[in-house]
Design a protein around this motif. Structure first.
Motif, PDB file in Angstrom:
ATOM      1  N   VAL A  44       0.827  -1.202   0.000  1.00 33.35           N
ATOM      2  CA  VAL A  44       0.000   0.000   0.000  1.00 33.35           C
ATOM      3  C   VAL A  44       0.866   1.258   0.000  1.00 33.35           C
ATOM      4  O   VAL A  44       1.965   1.279   0.568  1.00 33.35           O
ATOM      5  CB  VAL A  44      -0.971   0.032   1.202  1.00 33.35           C
ATOM      6  N   MET A  45       0.335   2.312  -0.638  1.00 33.23           N
ATOM      7  CA  MET A  45       1.042   3.592  -0.714  1.00 33.23           C
ATOM      8  C   MET A  45       0.192   4.759  -0.229  1.00 33.23           C
ATOM      9  O   MET A  45       0.676   5.879  -0.109  1.00 33.23           O
ATOM     10  CB  MET A  45       1.487   3.860  -2.163  1.00 33.23           C
ATOM     11  N   THR A  46      -1.098   4.517   0.038  1.00 33.07           N
ATOM     12  CA  THR A  46      -2.005   5.589   0.476  1.00 33.07           C
ATOM     13  C   THR A  46      -2.868   5.090   1.630  1.00 33.07           C
ATOM     14  O   THR A  46      -3.073   3.862   1.780  1.00 33.07           O
ATOM     15  CB  THR A  46      -2.933   6.038  -0.668  1.00 33.07           C
ATOM     16  N   PRO A  47      -3.425   6.001   2.451  1.00 35.43           N
ATOM     17  CA  PRO A  47      -4.344   5.580   3.516  1.00 35.43           C
ATOM     18  C   PRO A  47      -5.569   4.838   2.987  1.00 35.43           C
ATOM     19  O   PRO A  47      -6.083   3.939   3.660  1.00 35.43           O
ATOM     20  CB  PRO A  47      -4.736   6.901   4.187  1.00 35.43           C
ATOM     21  N   ALA A  48      -6.031   5.201   1.783  1.00 35.14           N
ATOM     22  CA  ALA A  48      -7.194   4.518   1.208  1.00 35.14           C
ATOM     23  C   ALA A  48      -6.883   3.055   0.928  1.00 35.14           C
ATOM     24  O   ALA A  48      -7.720   2.168   1.139  1.00 35.14           O
ATOM     25  CB  ALA A  48      -7.638   5.228  -0.074  1.00 35.14           C
ATOM     26  N   GLN A  49      -5.673   2.786   0.436  1.00 34.55           N
ATOM     27  CA  GLN A  49      -5.269   1.403   0.183  1.00 34.55           C
ATOM     28  C   GLN A  49      -5.123   0.624   1.491  1.00 34.55           C
ATOM     29  O   GLN A  49      -5.453  -0.564   1.560  1.00 34.55           O
ATOM     30  CB  GLN A  49      -3.959   1.384  -0.600  1.00 34.55           C
ATOM     31  N   LEU A  50      -4.639   1.304   2.524  1.00 34.71           N
ATOM     32  CA  LEU A  50      -4.556   0.660   3.832  1.00 34.71           C
ATOM     33  C   LEU A  50      -5.956   0.310   4.341  1.00 34.71           C
ATOM     34  O   LEU A  50      -6.177  -0.775   4.900  1.00 34.71           O
ATOM     35  CB  LEU A  50      -3.865   1.593   4.827  1.00 34.71           C
ATOM     36  N   ALA A  51      -6.910   1.213   4.129  1.00 30.55           N
ATOM     37  CA  ALA A  51      -8.288   0.964   4.552  1.00 30.55           C
ATOM     38  C   ALA A  51      -8.889  -0.220   3.804  1.00 30.55           C
ATOM     39  O   ALA A  51      -9.657  -1.011   4.372  1.00 30.55           O
ATOM     40  CB  ALA A  51      -9.136   2.211   4.334  1.00 30.55           C
TER      41      ALA A  51
END
Length: 433
Positions: free
Chosen positions: A99-106
């Motif tokens: 992941v590279m963004t908070p959205a991808q982490l979510a």
């Protein structure tokens, strides 16, 4: 022949052992979210609030899918559903390493891992203890919920060390690996019901085997999930248990489980030291959950819940002094002991309260529904505490709020089961259970 029958009669213990192993691993994977907050903040430059969004989704789904998971276990079988959940966790934790963004982490750690652990964590112990054990059910449930604490004990220090040594992305690789490994004994040893292999529940006369079999194959799982909710909603005790369990989730998984290590970091306690403290909480959680199971076989649920929730509230009032006060050396161990003993202690009394109110057939799915309340509380508090920390730069205003919530839950618990004594109006729907 007698030896074969004796071995078969002990197979519920094998099932419980496999379930303990699964819950231990799931507990370890679930606790990884608390390990990741500070490393992600430092490595990626993300705020605690943005990271807490993923954690909030994770813990909310962890509870939200519980009643549906219980119904699908009725239809598709326990072993199949557990294997699906472990595969989902393995894929999601592996994907989280990219992941590279908070959205991808979510999406990965929030949605994927949340769904996987949700299938298992909230209802699995209740299903195993009620389906395979007629005797010592509370002890078995307590031991199985203690497995989550054991997972925390074993994996939090390991994952904290891994993140510190090899970077936060390595945590995903470790979690994926252990999810795959634990799937092996599940595939080989797990069975759906004792009746399916021709044995009675542990502690039950084999002559009752035919009468006790009550499979629900052919029932639509979604319809069954909401049918149980409809029956349960007519019981006052169901709503009391759900409300107090909401506060339980808010003050355990959501608040301390997510933010304790960040709280420690704010006062200069290192991540590895904080992980050791979390592990100690896990040690006392194992003792507390098993002891609570033993007590729930002997004492009324309302008195146990009053005690457990009240002690948790008092320990949270002590927390600011424990982590940063002048007497930290003495107060921090006291917090670890009292909070740890209460971390998972409410589960067994809640299962007993639901069984008395709803009957053993509806209890696993009903427990899944109160798990929804538990994890809504957890997700809400994880997000709220993260927002407060980001906006004020401190957790100071949160301690009294969550301590007070526990006291409210303790007082509300005293009403659970009282209607049974004054006319049993809330158990009319249970005749024949």
């Amino acid at each position: 022949m007698a030896g074969v029958k004796a071995a078969a009669s002990r197979y519920p213990i094998v099932i419980a052992a496999v379930a303990f192993l699964v819950l231990l691993v799931v507990g370890g994977i679930r606790s990884a979210s608390g390990v990741l907050v500070v490393p992600l903040e430092h490595a990626m430059g993300w705020s605690v609030a943005s990271i807490s969004v993923a954690v909030a989704i994770n813990v909310a789904l962890y509870g939200a899918v519980g009643p549906f998971a219980a119904a699908f276990m009725e239809q598709l079988g326990v072993r199949r559903m557990i294997l699906i959940a472990l595969l989902l966790m393995a894929i999601s934790t592996l994907a989280s390493t990219f992941v590279m963004t908070p959205a991808q982490l979510a999406l990965t750690w929030g949605v994927g891992v949340g769904l996987g652990i949700g299938v298992i964590s909230m209802v699995f112990a209740a299903i195993i203890s009620t389906r395979w054990f007629a005797k010592s059910r509370g002890v078995v449930y307590g031991a199985l919920t203690g497995a989550a604490a054991a997972g925390q004990l074993i994996f939090v220090p390991l994952l904290a060390w891994t993140a510190q040594t090899y970077g936060w992305r390595s945590v995903g690789f470790v979690c994926a690996g252990i999810a795959v490994l634990v799937a092996i004994p599940v595939a080989l040893l797990m069975r759906d019901r004792p009746e399916a292999i021709g044995i009675a529940r542990f502690g039950e006369d084999a002559s009752t085997l035919v009468a006790k079999a009550s499979l629900r194959h052919g029932t639509n799982p979604l319809r069954n999930t909401f049918a149980v909710l409809g029956r349960a909603s007519r019981s006052r005790d169901f709503w009391l248990v759900a409300g107090t369990f909401f506060i339980c989730g808010a003050t355990t998984n959501g608040y301390i489980g997510t933010h304790f290590m960040a709280m420690c970091g704010d006062v200069g306690i290192t991540q590895v030291h904080a992980a050791g403290l979390v592990a100690l909480i896990g040690v006392f959680s194992m003792i507390g959950s098993t002891g609570a199971g033993w007590l729930s076989d002997r004492f009324a649920s309302r008195y146990l819940l009053f005690t457990f929730d009240g002690l948790r509230g008092l320990s949270l009032f002590l927390l600011p002094l424990a982590i940063s006060g002048p007497n930290q050396t003495y107060i921090l161990p006291a917090f670890i002991v009292f909070y740890g003993l209460d971390w998972l202690a409410t589960g067994a009394p809640n299962v007993r309260a639901l069984t008395e109110a709803l009957g053993k057939e509806d209890t696993p799915i009903a427990f899944g529904w109160i798990g929804v309340a538990h994890q809504i509380g957890a997700g809400t508090s994880a997000l709220v505490a993260g927002i407060i920390r980001t906006s004020t730069g401190s957790y100071a205003s949160t301690f009294d709020v969550f301590g007070t919530l526990c006291i409210i839950a303790a007082l509300a618990s005293l009403a659970i089961g009282t209607r049974h004594r004054t006319g049993r109006a809330s158990t009319v729907i249970l005749s024949g259970a």
